[in-house]
Design an enzyme around this catalytic site. Structure first.
Site, PDB file in Angstrom:
ATOM      1  N   GLU A  90     -12.746  63.694  35.650  1.00 22.82           N
ATOM      2  CA  GLU A  90     -13.467  63.165  34.492  1.00 22.82           C
ATOM      3  C   GLU A  90     -13.987  64.293  33.608  1.00 22.82           C
ATOM      4  O   GLU A  90     -13.880  64.231  32.390  1.00 22.82           O
ATOM      5  CB  GLU A  90     -14.600  62.250  34.948  1.00 22.82           C
ATOM      6  CG  GLU A  90     -14.109  60.980  35.626  1.00 22.82           C
ATOM      7  CD  GLU A  90     -15.167  59.914  35.705  1.00 22.82           C
ATOM      8  OE1 GLU A  90     -14.876  58.751  35.371  1.00 22.82           O
ATOM      9  OE2 GLU A  90     -16.306  60.229  36.112  1.00 22.82           O
TER      10      GLU A  90
ATOM     11  N   HIS B 101     -12.956  49.653  42.011  1.00 20.73           N
ATOM     12  CA  HIS B 101     -12.966  50.697  40.987  1.00 20.73           C
ATOM     13  C   HIS B 101     -12.776  52.084  41.579  1.00 20.73           C
ATOM     14  O   HIS B 101     -12.269  52.976  40.896  1.00 20.73           O
ATOM     15  CB  HIS B 101     -14.281  50.661  40.200  1.00 20.73           C
ATOM     16  CG  HIS B 101     -14.580  49.334  39.588  1.00 20.73           C
ATOM     17  ND1 HIS B 101     -13.812  48.781  38.583  1.00 20.73           N
ATOM     18  CD2 HIS B 101     -15.552  48.430  39.848  1.00 20.73           C
ATOM     19  CE1 HIS B 101     -14.309  47.612  38.237  1.00 20.73           C
ATOM     20  NE2 HIS B 101     -15.363  47.370  38.992  1.00 20.73           N
TER      21      HIS B 101
ATOM     22  N   THR C 150     -20.775  57.362  34.586  1.00 23.45           N
ATOM     23  CA  THR C 150     -19.450  57.295  33.945  1.00 23.45           C
ATOM     24  C   THR C 150     -18.820  55.922  34.083  1.00 23.45           C
ATOM     25  O   THR C 150     -17.664  55.736  33.699  1.00 23.45           O
ATOM     26  CB  THR C 150     -18.523  58.346  34.558  1.00 23.45           C
ATOM     27  OG1 THR C 150     -18.373  58.103  35.961  1.00 23.45           O
ATOM     28  CG2 THR C 150     -19.092  59.738  34.342  1.00 23.45           C
ATOM     29  N   THR C 151     -19.554  54.944  34.624  1.00 23.25           N
ATOM     30  CA  THR C 151     -19.093  53.566  34.740  1.00 23.25           C
ATOM     31  C   THR C 151     -20.193  52.644  34.229  1.00 23.25           C
ATOM     32  O   THR C 151     -21.369  53.031  34.207  1.00 23.25           O
ATOM     33  CB  THR C 151     -18.762  53.210  36.202  1.00 23.25           C
ATOM     34  OG1 THR C 151     -19.923  53.428  37.019  1.00 23.25           O
ATOM     35  CG2 THR C 151     -17.611  54.059  36.717  1.00 23.25           C
TER      36      THR C 151
ATOM     37  N   HIS D 271     -12.665  60.073  41.823  1.00 19.54           N
ATOM     38  CA  HIS D 271     -11.909  59.675  40.639  1.00 19.54           C
ATOM     39  C   HIS D 271     -10.593  60.444  40.656  1.00 19.54           C
ATOM     40  O   HIS D 271     -10.573  61.641  40.955  1.00 19.54           O
ATOM     41  CB  HIS D 271     -12.691  59.978  39.357  1.00 19.54           C
ATOM     42  CG  HIS D 271     -13.989  59.257  39.245  1.00 19.54           C
ATOM     43  ND1 HIS D 271     -14.119  58.013  38.652  1.00 19.54           N
ATOM     44  CD2 HIS D 271     -15.232  59.602  39.663  1.00 19.54           C
ATOM     45  CE1 HIS D 271     -15.375  57.627  38.703  1.00 19.54           C
ATOM     46  NE2 HIS D 271     -16.083  58.569  39.306  1.00 19.54           N
TER      47      HIS D 271
ATOM     48  N   HIS E 235     -18.256  59.143  45.772  1.00 20.02           N
ATOM     49  CA  HIS E 235     -17.026  58.442  45.406  1.00 20.02           C
ATOM     50  C   HIS E 235     -16.085  59.409  44.702  1.00 20.02           C
ATOM     51  O   HIS E 235     -16.486  60.519  44.317  1.00 20.02           O
ATOM     52  CB  HIS E 235     -17.319  57.220  44.519  1.00 20.02           C
ATOM     53  CG  HIS E 235     -18.026  57.571  43.256  1.00 20.02           C
ATOM     54  ND1 HIS E 235     -19.410  57.610  43.157  1.00 20.02           N
ATOM     55  CD2 HIS E 235     -17.559  57.907  42.023  1.00 20.02           C
ATOM     56  CE1 HIS E 235     -19.764  57.955  41.933  1.00 20.02           C
ATOM     57  NE2 HIS E 235     -18.654  58.138  41.221  1.00 20.02           N
TER      58      HIS E 235
ATOM     59  N   HIS F 190     -17.875  62.859  43.144  1.00 22.06           N
ATOM     60  CA  HIS F 190     -19.253  62.704  42.686  1.00 22.06           C
ATOM     61  C   HIS F 190     -20.136  62.351  43.884  1.00 22.06           C
ATOM     62  O   HIS F 190     -19.841  61.390  44.608  1.00 22.06           O
ATOM     63  CB  HIS F 190     -19.368  61.608  41.628  1.00 22.06           C
ATOM     64  CG  HIS F 190     -18.710  61.960  40.331  1.00 22.06           C
ATOM     65  ND1 HIS F 190     -18.430  61.024  39.354  1.00 22.06           N
ATOM     66  CD2 HIS F 190     -18.274  63.153  39.848  1.00 22.06           C
ATOM     67  CE1 HIS F 190     -17.855  61.622  38.328  1.00 22.06           C
ATOM     68  NE2 HIS F 190     -17.746  62.910  38.605  1.00 22.06           N
TER      69      HIS F 190
END
Length: 475
Positions: free
Chosen positions: A261, A223, A356-357, A250, A248, A274
């Protein structure tokens, strides 16, 4: 007759439990066992015994209760003796056969959710004898249990999730109900609607410059790309002490300018970082804190494209080719994690949100910085084109791993600074400066031409005045 039938059934099925006997039946059995053993059994007779009467066997030796004298055999007695011998053999076999204790009936398998016809349904009226389980029965039970485990995992939300497709973010609430709650992240931050909070202190990260000597674990989980952080990194300026756990990224896909995001005034950036922390004063681990209110504190750093390469992000991006596929891991030497953050940490937005996941726990205290970090175009393309979300071929590129903004739903967004005018990005500021410069040049040129025109007009007027006065003097 019933007693004989019971004995024959009991002898044909020695493994079945003995039925209860009446006192008379027990007395008859003990008497016959003694007769088989050769002992004499005395049977009390009713009434008074007559004396002087002799049996026929005493009168005629060789016979018993016989009416035939002189030792001749009685056919009725011979038939009776044969029957008695046959019964003795039967009693001997019965005595030598071991009586097994009653065996409990094996429990039947639980009715399957997928194969109901394989599960026997015992009738309440007709008793069923215990059926031994053959190897094929064991195989059937194994596959039945396997199907039930798969069904339970699917019902509990154990299925794979993605950002797009049949398991995409639009279908997350079906498997993870909290993803459909009213305090989800990310959000669109409208700067004209935020509330200034003077009690929001500047964040002070500790240990970020020197995260230790142990290598850091970089992981492609299918992911995102995730970097583990030691517990020596923590934050000051929050209600409690929050210890770092991991970070991590995005991002979007090639050809699109967005990938973050969080949005600010409806505008996204190329990527977002993040950094996840958990409340170490109240909870012992990240997984425990993730399910508690404000158990997590996440720093959100918006990333935009700049002209130069960012050396701090290069420590992560230079190892992406080692973890191209899902579940691959590599080690990264420790580096200055503070370089991943924007230069000014005093200006940020604060609100209560969620992961957010999936499973989208609403336990995050969000801090989204107003200033952005910058990476080069080459670094951004490397992030978008190197990783894959699958383990084997065919490979699915790992792109567009960002969630769409969620409704604010009456939540308050606070700011640690007073917004003076609208906020602009670096490109917007550059465009604004060029526009102002061009406007100034145009204005100067206009003033120059106007002044030149006025000057020419004045010179023309002077010449006409001098010429007129000279002619008047001659006259």
């Amino acid at each position: 007759m019933l007693n004989r039938l019971f004995k024959e059934l009991f002898a044909s099925n020695p493994g079945s439990p003995p039925s209860p006997r009446t006192p008379v039946q027990s007395h008859l059995k003990s008497r016959r066992q003694l007769e088989v053993a050769g002992q004499q059994v005395k049977t009390p007779k009713k009434g008074k015994k007559r004396e002087g009467r002799k049996r026929s066997s005493e009168i005629y030796p060789g016979t018993r209760n016989s009416r035939y004298p002189h030792g001749k055999p009685n056919p009725l007695e011979a038939r009776r003796d044969t029957k008695t011998a046959r019964e003795k053999d039967k009693y001997t076999q019965l005595r030598e056969t071991p009586v097994l204790p009653p065996q409990p009936r094996p429990s039947l398998p639980t009715p399957s959710l997928f194969l109901p016809h394989l599960s026997p349904c015992p009738s309440p009226l007709v008793p069923r004898p215990p059926v031994p389980c053959t190897p094929s029965c064991h195989t059937m039970l194994f596959f039945t249990l396997l199907l039930e485990v798969i069904w339970i995992l699917t019902a509990n939300g154990g299925q794979h999730w993605t950002y797009e497709g049949p398991h995409g973010q639009d279908h997350w609430p079906a498997s993870y109900p909290e993803c459909g709650s009213n305090a989800q992240s990310p959000i669109n931050i409208q700067t004209d609607s935020v509330t200034f909070d003077p009690d929001l202190l500047p964040l002070q990260p500790h240990g970020y410059e020197q995260p230790g000597t142990e290598p850091l674990n970089l992981h492609n989980n299918g992911h995102t790309v995730q970097l583990s952080l030691p517990s020596t990194l923590y934050l000051e300026g929050l209600p409690r002490k929050y210890v770092a756990a991991q970070l991590h990224l995005h991002w979007g896909q090639k050809g699109t300018p967005w990938g973050s995001e969080h949005l600010i005034n409806g505008k996204a950036t190329a990527a977002e970082l993040h950094i996840v922390h958990y409340d170490s004063e109240s909870y012992e681990s990240l997984s425990e804190a993730a399910q508690r209110p404000q158990g997590l504190a996440v720093l959100g750093i918006l990333i935009e494209v700049g002209e130069t390469k960012n050396p701090a992000y290069e420590h992560i991006l230079s190892h992406l080719h080692e973890i191209k596929h899902k579940d691959q891991k590599t080690s990264v030497p420790p580096f200055n994690v503070r370089g991943l953050l924007p230069p000014l940490l005093a200006q940020y937005f604060r609100y209560n949100g969620s992961l957010t996941t999936p499973p989208c726990y609403q336990s995050v205290l969000w801090t989204v910085f107003h200033r952005r970090a910058q990476i080069s175009t080459e670094q951004l393309e490397r992030l978008r084109e190197t990783l894959f979300s699958t383990e084997e071929e065919p490979s699915e590129p790992l792109v567009q791993n960002y969630r769409a903004p969620q409704p604010l739903n009456q939540r308050m967004v606070f700011a640690s600074f007073i917004q003076v005018g609208p906020s602009y990005t670096t490109g917007e500021m550059l465009s604004l400066g060029v526009g102002i410069l061009v406007g100034c040049l145009c204005l100067l040129l206009a003033v120059y031409f106007i002044a030149r025109k006025i000057r020419r007009k004045r010179l023309r007027n002077r010449k006409s005045v001098v010429f007129t006065s000279a002619r008047a003097t001659e006259a």
